[in-house]
Design a protein around this motif. Structure first.
Motif, PDB file in Angstrom:
ATOM      1  N   PRO A 144      10.875   2.407  -8.839  1.00 59.06           N
ATOM      2  CA  PRO A 144       9.736   2.362  -9.562  1.00 59.06           C
ATOM      3  C   PRO A 144       8.716   1.431  -8.967  1.00 59.06           C
ATOM      4  O   PRO A 144       7.336   1.844  -9.353  1.00 59.06           O
ATOM      5  N   TRP A 145       9.017   0.959  -7.752  1.00 59.68           N
ATOM      6  CA  TRP A 145       8.076   0.303  -7.152  1.00 59.68           C
ATOM      7  C   TRP A 145       7.416   1.121  -6.071  1.00 59.68           C
ATOM      8  O   TRP A 145       6.322   1.217  -5.555  1.00 59.68           O
ATOM      9  N   LEU A 146       8.188   2.087  -5.368  1.00 67.43           N
ATOM     10  CA  LEU A 146       7.902   2.781  -4.309  1.00 67.43           C
ATOM     11  C   LEU A 146       7.534   4.355  -4.530  1.00 67.43           C
ATOM     12  O   LEU A 146       7.017   5.038  -3.871  1.00 67.43           O
ATOM     13  N   LYS A 147       7.809   4.763  -5.748  1.00 63.19           N
ATOM     14  CA  LYS A 147       7.705   6.173  -5.944  1.00 63.19           C
ATOM     15  C   LYS A 147       6.383   6.590  -6.035  1.00 63.19           C
ATOM     16  O   LYS A 147       5.170   5.742  -6.458  1.00 63.19           O
ATOM     17  N   GLY A 148       5.922   7.671  -5.344  1.00 64.51           N
ATOM     18  CA  GLY A 148       4.446   8.259  -4.966  1.00 64.51           C
ATOM     19  C   GLY A 148       3.778   7.408  -4.053  1.00 64.51           C
ATOM     20  O   GLY A 148       2.612   7.803  -3.976  1.00 64.51           O
ATOM     21  N   GLN A 149       4.177   6.448  -3.408  1.00 63.96           N
ATOM     22  CA  GLN A 149       3.325   5.606  -2.435  1.00 63.96           C
ATOM     23  C   GLN A 149       3.472   6.481  -1.018  1.00 63.96           C
ATOM     24  O   GLN A 149       4.490   7.144  -0.880  1.00 63.96           O
ATOM     25  N   LEU A 150       2.132   6.572  -0.526  1.00 67.86           N
ATOM     26  CA  LEU A 150       2.378   7.132   0.845  1.00 67.86           C
ATOM     27  C   LEU A 150       2.682   6.267   1.797  1.00 67.86           C
ATOM     28  O   LEU A 150       2.427   5.034   1.691  1.00 67.86           O
ATOM     29  N   VAL A 151       3.490   6.527   2.804  1.00 67.73           N
ATOM     30  CA  VAL A 151       4.047   5.537   3.816  1.00 67.73           C
ATOM     31  C   VAL A 151       3.581   6.060   5.283  1.00 67.73           C
ATOM     32  O   VAL A 151       3.499   7.193   5.572  1.00 67.73           O
ATOM     33  N   LEU A 152       3.209   4.904   5.817  1.00 66.34           N
ATOM     34  CA  LEU A 152       2.672   5.140   7.399  1.00 66.34           C
ATOM     35  C   LEU A 152       4.063   4.498   8.330  1.00 66.34           C
ATOM     36  O   LEU A 152       4.294   3.337   8.176  1.00 66.34           O
ATOM     37  N   CYS A 153       4.656   5.483   8.793  1.00 63.06           N
ATOM     38  CA  CYS A 153       6.040   5.037   9.598  1.00 63.06           C
ATOM     39  C   CYS A 153       5.626   5.075  10.991  1.00 63.06           C
ATOM     40  O   CYS A 153       5.317   5.952  11.780  1.00 63.06           O
ATOM     41  N   LEU A 154       5.640   3.774  11.726  1.00 67.60           N
ATOM     42  CA  LEU A 154       5.403   3.600  13.057  1.00 67.60           C
ATOM     43  C   LEU A 154       6.844   3.823  13.863  1.00 67.60           C
ATOM     44  O   LEU A 154       7.839   3.632  13.268  1.00 67.60           O
ATOM     45  N   ASP A 155       6.352   4.106  15.071  1.00 67.72           N
ATOM     46  CA  ASP A 155       7.668   4.110  15.925  1.00 67.72           C
ATOM     47  C   ASP A 155       7.915   2.576  16.412  1.00 67.72           C
ATOM     48  O   ASP A 155       7.555   1.549  15.716  1.00 67.72           O
ATOM     49  N   GLU A 156       8.880   2.282  17.440  1.00 66.18           N
ATOM     50  CA  GLU A 156       9.496   1.063  17.781  1.00 66.18           C
ATOM     51  C   GLU A 156       8.314   0.250  18.555  1.00 66.18           C
ATOM     52  O   GLU A 156       8.405  -0.808  18.678  1.00 66.18           O
ATOM     53  N   SER A 157       7.325   0.982  19.173  1.00 71.52           N
ATOM     54  CA  SER A 157       6.163   0.143  19.523  1.00 71.52           C
ATOM     55  C   SER A 157       5.033  -0.036  18.492  1.00 71.52           C
ATOM     56  O   SER A 157       3.949  -0.382  19.095  1.00 71.52           O
ATOM     57  N   PHE A 158       5.374   0.187  17.194  1.00 71.12           N
ATOM     58  CA  PHE A 158       4.426   0.065  16.197  1.00 71.12           C
ATOM     59  C   PHE A 158       3.067   1.009  16.285  1.00 71.12           C
ATOM     60  O   PHE A 158       2.148   0.560  16.005  1.00 71.12           O
ATOM     61  N   LEU A 174       0.517  12.183   6.022  1.00 71.80           N
ATOM     62  CA  LEU A 174       1.251  10.986   5.475  1.00 71.80           C
ATOM     63  C   LEU A 174       2.481  11.827   4.579  1.00 71.80           C
ATOM     64  O   LEU A 174       3.606  11.175   4.623  1.00 71.80           O
ATOM     65  N   GLU A 175       1.954  12.726   3.979  1.00 73.49           N
ATOM     66  CA  GLU A 175       2.985  13.500   3.038  1.00 73.49           C
ATOM     67  C   GLU A 175       4.087  14.063   3.928  1.00 73.49           C
ATOM     68  O   GLU A 175       5.379  13.986   3.325  1.00 73.49           O
ATOM     69  N   ASP A 176       3.997  14.585   5.139  1.00 75.23           N
ATOM     70  CA  ASP A 176       5.018  15.138   5.665  1.00 75.23           C
ATOM     71  C   ASP A 176       5.711  13.848   6.220  1.00 75.23           C
ATOM     72  O   ASP A 176       7.094  14.204   6.496  1.00 75.23           O
ATOM     73  N   GLN A 177       5.119  12.489   6.590  1.00 79.83           N
ATOM     74  CA  GLN A 177       6.145  11.514   6.869  1.00 79.83           C
ATOM     75  C   GLN A 177       6.985  11.364   5.361  1.00 79.83           C
ATOM     76  O   GLN A 177       8.287  10.818   5.846  1.00 79.83           O
ATOM     77  N   CYS A 178       6.473  11.381   4.588  1.00 77.15           N
ATOM     78  CA  CYS A 178       7.148  10.947   3.118  1.00 77.15           C
ATOM     79  C   CYS A 178       8.467  12.022   2.900  1.00 77.15           C
ATOM     80  O   CYS A 178       9.297  11.507   2.121  1.00 77.15           O
ATOM     81  N   ARG A 179       8.472  13.054   3.437  1.00 76.62           N
ATOM     82  CA  ARG A 179       9.439  13.694   3.309  1.00 76.62           C
ATOM     83  C   ARG A 179      11.066  13.173   3.648  1.00 76.62           C
ATOM     84  O   ARG A 179      11.844  13.651   3.046  1.00 76.62           O
ATOM     85  N   GLY A 198     -11.087   3.693   2.018  1.00 75.87           N
ATOM     86  CA  GLY A 198      -9.917   4.324   2.690  1.00 75.87           C
ATOM     87  C   GLY A 198      -8.626   4.311   1.592  1.00 75.87           C
ATOM     88  O   GLY A 198      -8.625   3.801   0.531  1.00 75.87           O
ATOM     89  N   ILE A 199      -7.456   5.001   2.281  1.00 75.54           N
ATOM     90  CA  ILE A 199      -6.341   4.972   1.507  1.00 75.54           C
ATOM     91  C   ILE A 199      -5.399   4.168   1.821  1.00 75.54           C
ATOM     92  O   ILE A 199      -5.274   3.576   3.159  1.00 75.54           O
ATOM     93  N   GLU A 200      -4.502   3.550   0.751  1.00 76.18           N
ATOM     94  CA  GLU A 200      -3.688   2.416   1.115  1.00 76.18           C
ATOM     95  C   GLU A 200      -2.295   3.232   1.261  1.00 76.18           C
ATOM     96  O   GLU A 200      -1.822   4.084   0.671  1.00 76.18           O
ATOM     97  N   VAL A 201      -1.717   2.472   2.237  1.00 82.24           N
ATOM     98  CA  VAL A 201      -0.350   3.182   2.645  1.00 82.24           C
ATOM     99  C   VAL A 201       0.586   1.948   2.945  1.00 82.24           C
ATOM    100  O   VAL A 201       0.266   0.769   3.281  1.00 82.24           O
ATOM    101  N   ILE A 202       1.830   2.189   2.732  1.00 79.56           N
ATOM    102  CA  ILE A 202       3.075   1.094   3.163  1.00 79.56           C
ATOM    103  C   ILE A 202       3.288   1.197   4.510  1.00 79.56           C
ATOM    104  O   ILE A 202       3.402   2.396   4.917  1.00 79.56           O
ATOM    105  N   VAL A 203       3.203   0.448   5.431  1.00 78.42           N
ATOM    106  CA  VAL A 203       3.312   0.350   6.740  1.00 78.42           C
ATOM    107  C   VAL A 203       4.755  -0.101   7.023  1.00 78.42           C
ATOM    108  O   VAL A 203       5.246  -1.303   6.758  1.00 78.42           O
TER     109      VAL A 203
END
Length: 752
Positions: free
Chosen positions: A712-726, A698-703, A631-636
């Motif tokens: 330098p820590w976060l550059k290029g990382q994919l992000v999973l952005c949840l809503d307030e209900s997670f 995921l890239e659409d979210q990262c826009r 699988g792909i690793e994402v920051i949540v």
């Protein structure tokens, strides 16, 4: 010389000249890596500020290379034998060395050339201690400068790191040895982070611009300020990491020569080597060829190594040495196979505990009734499911009946939360320790993360049907440690080990009924083969451990194994399906796999290489040397209004405000905490037909995360952005993060 090497173009030209010389490719690889390291050193403007030629001497003196670039490990050859060496190196283990440990030490002391050693011995039998004692001898005899220990996963690497550091502290002499934890989540390991802090390095990548001194060289295990980071860290003398770090040595990618330099000068130990699938084994075989050509000592460890895999690994190392070995044979169990100029097999008399393992069929619907009396008696029960979803469902059902006495562990928890859970389990269920109170009644539900190198001890085990070698690995967590004479410290109902098997198919039906999730993970063939060899033992004759381990594994992987009469058609279909899948894995692995070391020059050895990032990053690089099913690793994170925050139950800095992400990155402390809040998406979202759609979503979210690109820590990382209900909807999937269950994924059509 350093000034000259700082001229990058000149260094590259000389490297090209060397690469075209008609000398062995192995010699060129190590020479090329040395040039790269010298170039990096001389190009370091922090250590060597720009100045005229008259100040060159002062520049070299002020670089403090002798402080930050520790000398390689140079042990004296121990001549005491295992009986004296074992208690000195492992006083915390206590007792005398086992027969297999004595034999491996003897062989390491007697062989006349660097060789490949394969130790096959039961789970929990002390293979790691045996390998480290042998590595010390091999380093002394053949001039190796350190040890590289590779394990299947980040979690198992973390568990091994403490053991390696403890071993280093008990080595002879007062030499400071540089250590490195080689995986992408090393900063989450408390022990490694403590060593980094003592070296005054506040971040791994910051070491390239912020060089701290080693505070106390009287310590045996230290982090070198310069030998950190994705590329240089593996040059440290003592390295623990995932097997990917070794497999990268066969991946066509930039800085490949540097990885060869990191491996060739050490003793390479690979634990749980059977865990490599057909795809990974293609890379492992090529790495062994190169290590054979370098005459690098290698030690492979396994409890359940199929014979054809043993043969493949021996042949790979021998090919690097330019010889053709005889087919390997099994002389007993445990056994040690040595591949040097010849192939030798040494059976080892087993002097450990023998157990009779009872196999009992079980049904998922009966779990509550089955477990209740064991739990009331104070038993530690482990339930291992083959998929995260089934583990989550089982946990939910058991939690309704048994409340907080049920714990869950799988790969879809936030990285920091998973690390904390694993550490809690090791402390509570590890080897007997007066400082740790063993719980009275506990259920641990998990997946394959409970299967390998996690030193926990259960009274009773319930497991899905799995391939025979993996099922036996799971059983290695059952009665792993002695709990009093005749196990009197265990509940009376659990003093004989019992393994309950879920999903055993009926041998008399034409179409075997296998769990769809288990079949998706392992394939039908391996499950049918496992069920066939286990059938005589299910509610029948117990399995004798360790005597039956080798026999069962050999039977299950024997190409001539006959199917039950009713399964002939299903068996033939499953075998064809497995062969097709294997051929596909091999073909895909060969796309980016390095050529063998017989070439006369290195010109063109990286033609068709993968990207630079694939060789450096744990995420994209692992996708090349592993099949993509991890699988792909994402920051949540989650969004509240116009701000982004860490999840409130994140292990570090919970609910920290990350600010308006489009304006700028969080500070370094929060950025590091954010990097710890990662999770892997399920394989169903990343298979070849789905992965492009998932990445685009995921890239659409990262826009919205443009500011993070300056970190330098976060550059290029994919992000999973949840809503307030997670929760979030990504590429046709509904994702929800729950602090008790981890990440849950539901295909949208299923919920409509």
């Amino acid at each position: 010389m350093l000034d000259a090497m700082a001229r990058r173009t000149g260094a590259a030209t000389r490297l090209r000249d060397w690469a075209e010389r008609p000398i062995s490719a192995t010699a060129q690889a190590t020479l090329g890596a040395a040039v790269v390291v010298a170039d990096w050193l001389a190009s370091d403007s922090f250590r060597f500020p720009y100045a005229d030629a008259h100040t060159s001497a002062r520049r070299a003196e002020s670089a403090h290379l002798d402080r930050d670039l520790l000398t390689p490990w140079r042990p004296d050859e121990p001549r005491r034998g295992a009986d004296r060496l074992f208690p000195q190196r492992f006083p915390q283990v206590g007792g005398e060395p086992k027969g297999l440990q004595r034999e491996l030490v003897r062989i390491a002391s007697d062989i006349h050339e660097p060789s490949l050693l394969i130790l096959e011995a039961p789970m929990g039998s002390g293979k790691t201690e045996a390998a480290l004692m042998a590595a010390e001898i091999l380093c002394a005899r053949f001039g190796q400068g350190g040890v590289f220990v590779a394990l299947p996963t980040m979690a198992t690497s973390d568990g091994m790191f403490d053991r390696l550091v403890n071993w280093i502290h008990h080595l002879d002499g007062d030499q400071a040895n540089s250590v490195f934890l080689a995986h992408g989540k090393a900063r989450l390991n408390e022990s490694y982070r403590g060593l980094v802090d003592r070296a005054r390095i506040h971040a791994v990548n910051a070491a390239e611009t912020e060089f701290g001194a080693i505070d106390d060289l009287s310590e045996n295990a230290v982090v070198s300020a310069w030998l950190t980071g994705r590329r240089k860290g593996v040059l440290a003398s003592m390295v623990v990491g995932t097997i990917d770090q070794v497999l990268f040595g066969a991946l066509k990618a930039r800085h490949l020569a540097l990885r060869h330099l990191a491996l060739a000068g050490k003793v390479v130990i690979i634990d749980e080597v059977h865990a490599a699938d057909d795809y990974m084994r293609r890379y492992l075989g090529m790495v062994l060829q190169w290590l054979g050509a370098y005459r690098t000592p290698v030690i492979l460890l396994s409890a359940t190594l199929p014979p054809d895999q043993r043969t493949y690994l021996l042949q790979a190392y021998a090919a690097g040495r330019g010889i053709r070995p005889l087919p390997s044979v099994s002389e007993g169990y445990p056994q040690i196979t040595v591949q040097g100029e010849t192939t030798e097999v040494h059976p080892v008399a087993w002097d450990g505990v023998r157990r009779s393992l009872s196999l009992i069929p079980a049904r998922e619907d009966d779990l509550v009734a089955l477990i209740a009396p064991m739990l009331d008696a104070g038993a530690i029960v482990t339930v291992i499911r083959n998929t995260v979803r089934s583990a989550q469902e089982t946990y939910t059902r058991l939690r309704e009946s048994f409340g907080e006495r049920v714990l869950l562990l799988h790969s879809r928890f936030l990285a920091d939360a998973r690390a904390e859970r694993e550490q809690d389990l090791r402390s509570a269920l590890g080897p007997p320790n007066p400082q740790n109170v063993r719980p009275h009644g506990l259920i641990v539900v998990g997946t394959q993360v409970l299967e390998q190198s996690l030193d926990i001890d259960a009274d009773v085990m319930i497991s899905d049907l799995a391939p025979i070698d993996l099922l036996l690995q799971r059983a290695g967590r059952l009665h792993r440690h002695v709990r009093g004479a005749d196990e009197v410290d265990r509940p009376a109902v659990c003093r004989s080990p019992r393994l309950y098997v879920l999903g055993m198919p009926d041998l008399d039906v034409l179409t075997p009924d296998l769990d769809p999730g288990s079949r998706a993970v392992y394939g039908m063939s391996r499950l049918l083969r496992s069920a066939t060899v286990l059938a005589p033992h299910i509610a029948g004759a117990p399995i004798s451990l360790p005597d039956d381990i080798s026999r069962l594994v050999e039977q299950a992987y024997d190409p001539a194994l006959s199917s039950p009469p009713a399964w002939q058609n299903a068996w033939a279909s499953a075998e064809l399906e497995q062969q097709t899948a294997t051929n596909d894995q091999v073909a895909r692995a060969d796309v980016f796999r390095l050529a063998d070391p017989r070439a006369r020059t290195l010109v063109g050895w990286l033609d068709g290489r993968t990207s630079e990032s694939a060789s450096d990053a744990d995420t994209s690089g692992a996708a090349r040397v592993r099949d993509s099913e991890d699988g792909i690793e994402v920051i949540v994170v989650y969004r509240a209004g116009g701000f982004v925050r860490l999840l409130p139950f994140s292990g570090s800095h919970p609910d920290a405000d990350l600010g308006v992400v489009s304006l700028g990155p969080p500070d370094d402390i929060l950025a590091l905490a954010t990097c710890s809040a990662t999770v892997r998406l399920p394989a169903a979202m990343t298979h070849p037909g789905q992965i492009d759609r998932t990445i685009r979503a995921l890239e659409d979210q990262c826009r919205d995360f443009t500011g993070w690109q300056r970190s330098p820590w976060l550059k290029g990382q994919l992000v999973l952005c949840l809503d307030e209900s997670f929760s979030a909807r990504i590429a046709g999937w509904r994702l929800h993060y729950d602090p008790d269950l981890g990440l849950r994924a539901t295909y949208e059509k299923e919920s409509s």
